[in-house]
Design a protein around this motif. Sequence first.
Motif, PDB file in Angstrom:
ATOM      1  N   SER B  56       0.815  -1.215   0.000  1.00 47.26           N
ATOM      2  CA  SER B  56       0.000   0.000   0.000  1.00 47.26           C
ATOM      3  C   SER B  56       0.846   1.261   0.000  1.00 47.26           C
ATOM      4  CB  SER B  56      -0.946   0.003   1.197  1.00 47.26           C
ATOM      5  OG  SER B  56      -0.198  -0.094   2.380  1.00 47.26           O
ATOM      6  N   GLY B  57       2.124   1.151   0.377  1.00 45.43           N
ATOM      7  CA  GLY B  57       3.013   2.296   0.303  1.00 45.43           C
ATOM      8  C   GLY B  57       2.657   3.388   1.291  1.00 45.43           C
ATOM      9  N   THR B  58       2.966   4.601   0.914  1.00 47.19           N
ATOM     10  CA  THR B  58       2.716   5.744   1.781  1.00 47.19           C
ATOM     11  C   THR B  58       1.327   6.311   1.504  1.00 47.19           C
ATOM     12  OG1 THR B  58       5.059   6.274   1.814  1.00 47.19           O
ATOM     13  CG2 THR B  58       3.532   8.038   2.407  1.00 47.19           C
ATOM     14  N   LEU B  59       0.605   6.569   2.571  1.00 45.78           N
ATOM     15  CA  LEU B  59      -0.756   7.105   2.433  1.00 45.78           C
ATOM     16  C   LEU B  59      -0.753   8.593   2.770  1.00 45.78           C
ATOM     17  CD1 LEU B  59      -2.724   4.262   4.261  1.00 45.78           C
ATOM     18  CD2 LEU B  59      -2.065   4.390   1.849  1.00 45.78           C
ATOM     19  N   ARG B  60      -1.508   9.341   1.992  1.00 50.42           N
ATOM     20  CA  ARG B  60      -1.682  10.761   2.282  1.00 50.42           C
ATOM     21  C   ARG B  60      -3.110  11.013   2.749  1.00 50.42           C
ATOM     22  NH1 ARG B  60       1.611  14.506  -2.018  1.00 50.42           N
ATOM     23  NH2 ARG B  60       3.678  13.950  -1.236  1.00 50.42           N
ATOM     24  N   ILE B  61      -3.227  11.863   3.721  1.00 46.78           N
ATOM     25  CA  ILE B  61      -4.504  12.067   4.400  1.00 46.78           C
ATOM     26  C   ILE B  61      -5.269  13.221   3.770  1.00 46.78           C
ATOM     27  CG2 ILE B  61      -5.564  12.535   6.636  1.00 46.78           C
ATOM     28  CD1 ILE B  61      -3.982   9.821   6.249  1.00 46.78           C
TER      29      ILE B  61
END
Lengths: 189, 280
Positions: B56-61
């Motif tokens: 899923s890698g890096t998530l941005r909010i």
Amino acid sequence: MVVKQGIAILVACCLNATFAGAQTIVVKVLERPDPTTVTVPDMAFKPGRSDLRGFDDYFYFHKSGVSYERAFTDMDQCRIQSEMAQLAPPIPRFIPLGGEPAKEPGFHVPVYSQYGVAGAIIGEIFIEAATEDLTAATGRKCMAYKGYHRYGTTRAIYKQIDSGTDGEKLARKAVIASGPPPQAEALEP
Amino acid sequence: MREIMRLHLLLLAACLLSAPAFGEDRQFKNGEAVTIQPDKAYLMARTFEVKGKALSGTLRIMPILVRVLNEDELQQAEKARQDDPKEWKDKLESNITEMLAAEPYAQANGEVTLVTAVKPGTYVLAAVAYKGWALVETGLMNTSLCMGTVKFEAKAGTLTDLGEILVAFDDAPTTIPELANVVAGKSTPAPYTFAVAIRPAGANTTIPASLDSLPRVNADYRAMPAFPNFAGAMLSRLAPVPDVLDYDKDGEVVDLKLSPLSAEAKADASQTDAIPPGNQ
């Protein structure tokens, strides 16, 4: 439950499930029955190993000092909040804040999907099961916020509690929630 | 198992979602010049990247804001729903602002600054979505703050600073002070949801130099009681905000600006059978 939801979502994706094609449904507040007309089963039981495994599905709530009326209202609000939850909901473009609670259509697999009628039926089964789990999980969280504790019961007792109309089910659960405190230890919310 | 869930969610989103920002909102990107228009309100928020697991890698909010409707708008919406229960929302002016994490105004060291022009009004921090590598244009709804949150005024011609929007996975411990005692910290029946907090803008909040000269106010947050789960996501509530928001033992929102009582004192006074907001 996590696996079930994951499978349901993957199935939904593969079958090209969409949110379109169904209408918004207003979720009405339930009418509260007179508690003197509500009968509840004997809640006493000696838990066996299989009962312990079933506590994620078969449980009830209790809160010390709460009235039947308040318990019914709390449970009804949590029912509405849970019914409005969806699997992987898209970001809505409009929210009628201040309006009546209404639920959006969930995933729907077209009957004549690329995998045919059988594919659509299987997809709907997965999606329905995962949605039921999501509804239950949402309801548990909502009730925990409202200060209720959760207690396990047997499948047989639960089936007696969870019978009849939605109003009758909720009334029975509210009578239990506002009744004598359970002897068992509370479960995780 | 949670990684499987996340991967499926991302795959699903890639399949189904491709909507841009709604309505007349405008996102400012890469430090572009912000010229204040007198009929627009401007919002600034800071979020932080969240490390996902596996693929899923890096998530941005993405904060999801809802503009509060006036009586006329509510009646118009009700009429539209009755006239066309399927497509009614497409016929109304959107009142949703998604601050697009894919189009940040600035980013550095995992901190993402978002600047969005919106219609002036009262806004509710209603939910949090996220964006990952598989989500091409928009985000995926994650957490509905329908059990209690905050609202604020976004005034025309002014940049309103929302401070920092903080999130942590509910099923793992966190070092974020506002959330350390909020997260379950272990497996929950509501997988993959965020716990959410805000850190209001204050004297020590850093402002991008290019925005420093604009007319600016810090968001004057007020407590927002529970409302129906219109966002349709797993329900949650915003973590308590000092001097703004708390909850009593029955889960009712306590407006600390209206009634600066402790939550416990409020709880003692609130043993009524009143129907909670949203069920009336």
